[in-house]
Design a protein around this motif. Structure first.
Motif, PDB file in Angstrom:
ATOM      1  N   ALA A  81     -10.499  -2.773  -1.333  1.00  0.00           N
ATOM      2  CA  ALA A  81     -10.217  -2.162  -0.032  1.00  0.00           C
ATOM      3  C   ALA A  81      -8.770  -1.681   0.048  1.00  0.00           C
ATOM      4  O   ALA A  81      -8.498  -0.576   0.540  1.00  0.00           O
ATOM      5  CB  ALA A  81     -10.514  -3.149   1.089  1.00  0.00           C
ATOM      6  N   LEU A  82      -7.830  -2.485  -0.435  1.00  0.00           N
ATOM      7  CA  LEU A  82      -6.418  -2.099  -0.413  1.00  0.00           C
ATOM      8  C   LEU A  82      -6.170  -0.851  -1.250  1.00  0.00           C
ATOM      9  O   LEU A  82      -5.521   0.098  -0.801  1.00  0.00           O
ATOM     10  CB  LEU A  82      -5.547  -3.249  -0.929  1.00  0.00           C
ATOM     11  N   MET A 126       0.816  -1.176   0.000  1.00  0.00           N
ATOM     12  CA  MET A 126       0.000   0.000   0.000  1.00  0.00           C
ATOM     13  C   MET A 126       0.872   1.256   0.000  1.00  0.00           C
ATOM     14  O   MET A 126       0.543   2.216  -0.678  1.00  0.00           O
ATOM     15  CB  MET A 126      -0.934  -0.023   1.202  1.00  0.00           C
ATOM     16  N   GLU A 127       1.947   1.231   0.739  1.00  0.00           N
ATOM     17  CA  GLU A 127       2.820   2.405   0.817  1.00  0.00           C
ATOM     18  C   GLU A 127       3.436   2.742  -0.541  1.00  0.00           C
ATOM     19  O   GLU A 127       3.574   3.904  -0.892  1.00  0.00           O
ATOM     20  CB  GLU A 127       3.913   2.196   1.871  1.00  0.00           C
ATOM     21  N   ASP A 169      -8.353   1.357  -2.144  1.00  0.00           N
ATOM     22  CA  ASP A 169      -9.053   2.485  -1.525  1.00  0.00           C
ATOM     23  C   ASP A 169      -8.201   3.127  -0.432  1.00  0.00           C
ATOM     24  O   ASP A 169      -8.094   4.345  -0.343  1.00  0.00           O
ATOM     25  CB  ASP A 169     -10.390   2.010  -0.957  1.00  0.00           C
ATOM     26  N   LYS A 170      -7.568   2.300   0.394  1.00  0.00           N
ATOM     27  CA  LYS A 170      -6.693   2.812   1.461  1.00  0.00           C
ATOM     28  C   LYS A 170      -5.495   3.565   0.891  1.00  0.00           C
ATOM     29  O   LYS A 170      -4.960   4.470   1.529  1.00  0.00           O
ATOM     30  CB  LYS A 170      -6.208   1.679   2.353  1.00  0.00           C
ATOM     31  N   ALA A 171      -5.071   3.195  -0.298  1.00  0.00           N
ATOM     32  CA  ALA A 171      -3.927   3.846  -0.941  1.00  0.00           C
ATOM     33  C   ALA A 171      -4.328   5.111  -1.693  1.00  0.00           C
ATOM     34  O   ALA A 171      -3.476   5.831  -2.191  1.00  0.00           O
ATOM     35  CB  ALA A 171      -3.241   2.874  -1.897  1.00  0.00           C
ATOM     36  N   LYS A 206       0.794   4.450  -2.638  1.00  0.00           N
ATOM     37  CA  LYS A 206       0.593   5.839  -2.205  1.00  0.00           C
ATOM     38  C   LYS A 206       1.659   6.767  -2.792  1.00  0.00           C
ATOM     39  O   LYS A 206       1.368   7.915  -3.107  1.00  0.00           O
ATOM     40  CB  LYS A 206       0.643   5.930  -0.677  1.00  0.00           C
ATOM     41  N   LYS A 223      -8.789   3.621  -6.905  1.00  0.00           N
ATOM     42  CA  LYS A 223      -9.995   2.802  -7.045  1.00  0.00           C
ATOM     43  C   LYS A 223      -9.814   1.856  -8.216  1.00  0.00           C
ATOM     44  O   LYS A 223      -9.030   2.117  -9.130  1.00  0.00           O
ATOM     45  CB  LYS A 223     -11.241   3.662  -7.228  1.00  0.00           C
ATOM     46  N   LYS A 260      -8.547   8.320  -7.293  1.00  0.00           N
ATOM     47  CA  LYS A 260      -9.940   8.597  -6.911  1.00  0.00           C
ATOM     48  C   LYS A 260     -10.359   9.954  -7.423  1.00  0.00           C
ATOM     49  O   LYS A 260      -9.641  10.863  -7.533  1.00  0.00           O
ATOM     50  CB  LYS A 260     -10.088   8.585  -5.401  1.00  0.00           C
ATOM     51  N   GLN A 307     -11.052  -7.508  -1.432  1.00  0.00           N
ATOM     52  CA  GLN A 307      -9.815  -7.137  -0.731  1.00  0.00           C
ATOM     53  C   GLN A 307      -8.944  -6.228  -1.582  1.00  0.00           C
ATOM     54  O   GLN A 307      -8.304  -5.313  -1.057  1.00  0.00           O
ATOM     55  CB  GLN A 307      -9.059  -8.397  -0.303  1.00  0.00           C
TER      56      GLN A 307
END
Length: 85
Positions: free
Chosen positions: A56-57, A1-2, A59-61, A5, A64, A85, A53
């Motif tokens: 969700a991953l 995820m990092e 989305d956290k980053a 980002k 979409k 997004k 999953q």
């Protein structure tokens, strides 16, 4: 995820990230894919991700899922297309 980002600031509105990985269905997974998932857990303490999953991953980053293109129906090998997004 990092890592995901860190890519976002370099992306434009029409940029896409392509992720080539398994995208398992949320239910009704083929037994062969289930075996791969179990091997990942036993050997690495990890797991293959389901479609939800992945969503969700990403989305956290801050991304979409635009679409998921599955090119191996039994194993669920797929290209996950992610956009800002």
């Amino acid at each position: 995820m990092e890592i995901l980002k860190q890519i976002i600031p370099a992306m434009s509105e029409d940029s896409q990230i392509l992720i080539d990985d398994l995208a398992l269905p949320n239910t009704g997974v083929h037994w062969w894919s289930t075996c791969i998932d179990m091997q990942m857990y036993i050997m690495h303490g990890a797991m293959e991700r389901t479609v939800d999953q992945w969503s969700a991953l990403l989305d956290k980053a801050g991304l979409k899922v635009k679409e998921i293109k599955t090119y191996s129906p039994v194993m669920r090998n797929s290209v996950i297309v992610a956009v800002p997004k």
